[in-house]
Write an enzyme that holds these catalytic residues in place. Sequence first.
Site, PDB file in Angstrom:
ATOM      1  CG  ASP A  40      -2.075   0.958   1.111  1.00  0.00           C
ATOM      2  OD1 ASP A  40      -2.374   1.393  -0.022  1.00  0.00           O
ATOM      3  OD2 ASP A  40      -2.672   1.299   2.146  1.00  0.00           O
ATOM      4  CG  ASN A  92      -8.070  -1.848  -4.986  1.00  0.00           C
ATOM      5  OD1 ASN A  92      -7.161  -2.657  -4.837  1.00  0.00           O
ATOM      6  ND2 ASN A  92      -8.316  -0.899  -4.082  1.00  0.00           N
TER       7      ASN A  92
HETATM    8  C1  IPE Z   1      -5.474  -2.716  -0.078  1.00  0.00           C
HETATM    9  O1  IPE Z   1      -5.153  -1.367  -0.206  1.00  0.00           O
HETATM   10  C2  IPE Z   1      -5.412  -3.402  -1.397  1.00  0.00           C
HETATM   11  C3  IPE Z   1      -4.088  -3.490  -2.025  1.00  0.00           C
HETATM   12  C4  IPE Z   1      -2.957  -3.121  -1.500  1.00  0.00           C
HETATM   13  C5  IPE Z   1      -4.080  -4.076  -3.339  1.00  0.00           C
HETATM   14  P1  IPE Z   1      -6.273  -0.226  -0.364  1.00  0.00           P
HETATM   15  O2  IPE Z   1      -5.555   1.052  -0.471  1.00  0.00           O
HETATM   16  O3  IPE Z   1      -7.202  -0.584  -1.453  1.00  0.00           O
HETATM   17  O4  IPE Z   1      -7.064  -0.357   1.013  1.00  0.00           O
HETATM   18  P2  IPE Z   1      -7.931   0.728   1.793  1.00  0.00           P
HETATM   19  O5  IPE Z   1      -8.942   1.256   0.839  1.00  0.00           O
HETATM   20  O6  IPE Z   1      -6.989   1.795   2.262  1.00  0.00           O
HETATM   21  O7  IPE Z   1      -8.524  -0.031   2.948  1.00  0.00           O
HETATM   22  C1  IPE Z   2      -1.756   0.252  -3.270  1.00  0.00           C
HETATM   23  O1  IPE Z   2      -1.522   1.614  -3.323  1.00  0.00           O
HETATM   24  C2  IPE Z   2      -2.006  -0.333  -4.636  1.00  0.00           C
HETATM   25  C3  IPE Z   2      -3.411  -0.685  -4.904  1.00  0.00           C
HETATM   26  C4  IPE Z   2      -4.380  -0.655  -4.035  1.00  0.00           C
HETATM   27  C5  IPE Z   2      -3.746  -1.073  -6.259  1.00  0.00           C
HETATM   28  P1  IPE Z   2      -2.709   2.679  -3.254  1.00  0.00           P
HETATM   29  O2  IPE Z   2      -3.128   3.013  -4.640  1.00  0.00           O
HETATM   30  O3  IPE Z   2      -3.796   2.222  -2.377  1.00  0.00           O
HETATM   31  O4  IPE Z   2      -1.960   3.930  -2.616  1.00  0.00           O
HETATM   32  P2  IPE Z   2      -2.547   4.930  -1.545  1.00  0.00           P
HETATM   33  O5  IPE Z   2      -3.052   4.136  -0.397  1.00  0.00           O
HETATM   34  O6  IPE Z   2      -3.665   5.689  -2.232  1.00  0.00           O
HETATM   35  O7  IPE Z   2      -1.402   5.815  -1.188  1.00  0.00           O
HETATM   36 MG    MG Z   3      -4.164   2.425  -0.419  1.00  0.00          MG
END
Ligand code: IPE
Ligand code: IPE
Ligand code: MG
Length: 248
Positions: free
Chosen positions: A26, A74
Site C-alpha cells: 500500500d 479497488n
Molecule cells: C489494499 O489497499 C489493497 C491493495 C494493496 C491491493 P487499499 O488502499 O485498497 O485499502 P484501503 O482502501 O486503504 O482499505
Molecule cells: C496500493 O496503493 C495499490 C493498490 C491498491 C492497487 P494505493 O493506490 O492504495 O496507494 P494509496 O493508499 O492511495 O497511497
Molecule cells: Mg491504499
Amino acid sequence: MPRAPKTKPLENIPTGGPQHVAIIMDGNGRWAQARGRPRLFGHHAGAKRVREVVEACPDLGIKYLTIFAFSTENWKRTQTEVAGLMSLFRRYIAKETRALAEHGTRVRFIGDRMRLDRKLIKLMDNLEKETENNDRVHLTIALNYGGRDEVARATRRLAQDVADGNLCPDDVNEETLPRYLDTHVLPDPDLVIRTSGEARISGFLLWQSAYSEYEFIDTLWPDFTAKELGELVVSYRTRDRRFGAVAV
Ligand code: IPE
Ligand code: IPE
Ligand code: MG
C-alpha cells in the site's frame, strides 16, 4: 571452472521462519502525490519493487511470498486508474515472466478471475504454466482478491458438493473448509506486512491469517526494500507465537 549453480541448495536456508510472508503493498498513490505525479506513476514505481523483494526471499528463508496487488474493492476507483492498473498488470506479467522463471519462482494467482479481461487471464494462465515446475520461491499474486469474496466463493462450491452428495455437512470443519479457498495449496502466512502506515487488513487473507503475526510499517510501498524485509524477518524471529496455548 564450474559455473555457480543458479539456485542455492535448500540446506543453506536459515531456520526460524517466517516460511510464508504476505504483503499488503500500500501507499503507491501517496508516494506519487508527494512527487506531484499522477497515481499511476506510483503504481509503476511499486511494481518495480516486486522483483527485489522476491529475489531476497531464498536468503531470508522465505519459501512463500503472497502479495496483494488489486482488491475486489479497488474497482471503486476512477476508470482511468483501474484501466491503468489492468494495463500495468498485463505489461508486468509479459515483461517479468522470463526473470521469474529463471529465478526459480513459481507463480500462482488468487482472487476471482471472472471479472478480469481475457488478455490478462491468458497472461496469468501462461505465467502459472511457465513456472509450474519451479520450487525456489512460491509467489502468489492476489489480483481481484477479497477475503470475504473468497470465503463466499468457497462456500458456494462447498454447498454444491453437499448438494451433490460429495460432502456430508458433518464433515465441514477447520480442515475441510480451507480446501475450498483459493489458497488451498499454501500454508497459512506466518507474517503479514502492510506498508504505508494504515493499520487495517482490507480483507486480505481473512481466514488464513487468523494466527499470523502483523507488521504495520510507515514506509510507502515504492520505497520498500529487501533490507527492510530482512529487518522485519529478524524481528519476527524474536516473537513468541502461542496459538492460544501457554508459553513453556
Ligand atoms: C489494499 O489497499 C489493497 C491493495 C494493496 C491491493 P487499499 O488502499 O485498497 O485499502 P484501503 O482502501 O486503504 O482499505
Ligand atoms: C496500493 O496503493 C495499490 C493498490 C491498491 C492497487 P494505493 O493506490 O492504495 O496507494 P494509496 O493508499 O492511495 O497511497
Ligand atoms: Mg491504499
